[in-house]
Design an enzyme around this catalytic site. Sequence first.
Site, PDB file in Angstrom:
ATOM      1  N   SER A  85      -2.931 -13.264   4.250  1.00  0.00           N
ATOM      2  CA  SER A  85      -3.552 -13.360   2.920  1.00  0.00           C
ATOM      3  C   SER A  85      -2.560 -13.894   1.886  1.00  0.00           C
ATOM      4  O   SER A  85      -2.967 -14.395   0.835  1.00  0.00           O
ATOM      5  CB  SER A  85      -4.134 -12.010   2.481  1.00  0.00           C
ATOM      6  OG  SER A  85      -3.118 -11.097   2.154  1.00  0.00           O
ATOM      7  N   LYS A 137       0.802  -1.218   0.000  1.00  0.00           N
ATOM      8  CA  LYS A 137       0.000   0.000   0.000  1.00  0.00           C
ATOM      9  C   LYS A 137       0.835   1.269   0.000  1.00  0.00           C
ATOM     10  O   LYS A 137       0.311   2.345  -0.293  1.00  0.00           O
ATOM     11  CB  LYS A 137      -0.981  -0.017   1.167  1.00  0.00           C
ATOM     12  CG  LYS A 137      -2.020  -1.124   1.048  1.00  0.00           C
ATOM     13  CD  LYS A 137      -2.865  -0.967  -0.205  1.00  0.00           C
ATOM     14  CE  LYS A 137      -3.997  -1.980  -0.262  1.00  0.00           C
ATOM     15  NZ  LYS A 137      -4.794  -1.834  -1.482  1.00  0.00           N
TER      16      LYS A 137
END
Lengths: 92, 313
Positions: free
Chosen positions: B256, B43
Site C-alpha cells: 500500500s 498499528k
Amino acid sequence: MAVEVRIPTVFRKLTSGESRAAVQPGTIGDLISQLDARYPGFQSQVLAEGGSLHRFVNVYLNDEDVRYLDGLETRAGEGDTVSLLPSVAGGA
Amino acid sequence: MKYKSILDSIGHTPLIEVPSLSPVEDVRLWVKLEGQNPTGSLKDRIALALIEDGEASGALTKDKVILEPTSGNTGIALAMVASTRGYRFTAVMPDNASSERIRLLEAYGAEIVFSEGAKGTNGSVARALEMARDDRYYMPFQYGNQANVQAHYRGTGQEILDDLPEIKAFVAGLGTGGTLTGVGRRLKEHDPSIKIVAAEPELGELVYGLRSLDEGYTPPIFDPDILDGKIKVRARESIVWTRALLQKEGIFAGISAGAVIWVAQRVAERLSSDGGGDIVCLLPDGGWKYLSTEAWTQDIDTAESQVEEVLWW
C-alpha cells in the site's frame, strides 16, 4: 467520443447486467439523469433523498472522488471515465 | 536509544527524503517509515493507545479476551501489546490475508477467527461485532474508537510537525481513517492550508460485488471533511511504485506504500503549480509480510494477479 460510466455489480440488476455505459459529456448529475432515462430507477439508487449522493456510493472522475471536486456539479468530458463504487471498510 | 520496554520504543519513526521519486524540481517528497515500529507497522501506535484507553476506562480487565476485526497489522500489533500486558487476544481476519500475517499472529500467541475473504474487511467487522455481544470479550474497535485518532493526533502528526514544520501536503492510505483524521487535524491546526489527501485501494470486482448498498461502511471515526482529495489506486500502480521505492531509494515497504507514492506524484504536480514545497507520505508498513505475493520478483502481470488474490491493503 463519449464518457464511459463503469457500473458496479450492485447496480447491474437495473442495467440488465451491463457493466459499462456510454453517455454524453456533462456534469455527474447530468450523467446520472441520462442513465436514469435509460435504466428507470437508477437515480433513486445512486442518490439519497434530497438529491445528494448516497452516503455509501463513491463516484470517481477517472480516479478522483468527486466529493472533493465539485460533487454532482463535477464535469466529465469526452474520453473521461466515471466509476461508481460502493464504499467498503479499509484494511487495518 | 535505550528503552525500558518494547512498548516505549513505539513511534518516533524516521522521516526520509526520497528525491528520485519526486516528479518535479520544486517539490520534495519525504516518507515516514512506520515499518520501523516494533511489529513492523504503524498499528503499534494505535494498539497501545486502544489498550491503555480500555484500561483507563475500566472496560478492559484481566479476565477479558481482547477481540478485534483486522486485515492483519492491527491484529499483530494488538497481539504484541496484549501479550506484553498479560491479556489474551482473538483476531477476526479475512481468510485471504497473506500467510505471513497469519504466521505472525500465531507467533505472538493470538487466536484467529477467519471471516469470508470475498467479503473483505467488511466481513470481519460484521463478524467481530456479532461476537462482541458475548461479554467475555473486550473489543477496542479501531474503526470507532477515538483513541485511534488521538494516537495519530498526538504521535504521528506531532512528530511530522517537529521534523518538518514547513510541510505543505500529507498523503496516507484510507483504512479506518484514523491516520488521516488524527494527523490531518494536527497538521491543519498548525496551518489550515496544508493539504490532506487520501489514497484508497481499488479492490477486486468480487469484493465490491458481493454486497448490497445497505452493507456499505464508513468508519465512524473517519472525518471526511478533513480531506482535500481522495484518489483511488489499483494494485498494479501500487506494485510499480512499491518496486520504485526499493529500486531507487532502497526502501522496502509494503504494497500500500506504493499507492501512497503514486498519489503523491499527482499531489506534487499540483503543489508545483502552487509554488512547490514539501510532501510527507506515510508508509504504513515494511515489505516483509508481502514477500509471498512475489510483488517484487515476478513480471508485473503475474505480480498484479498474485497481489489481487490476497488482501494487500
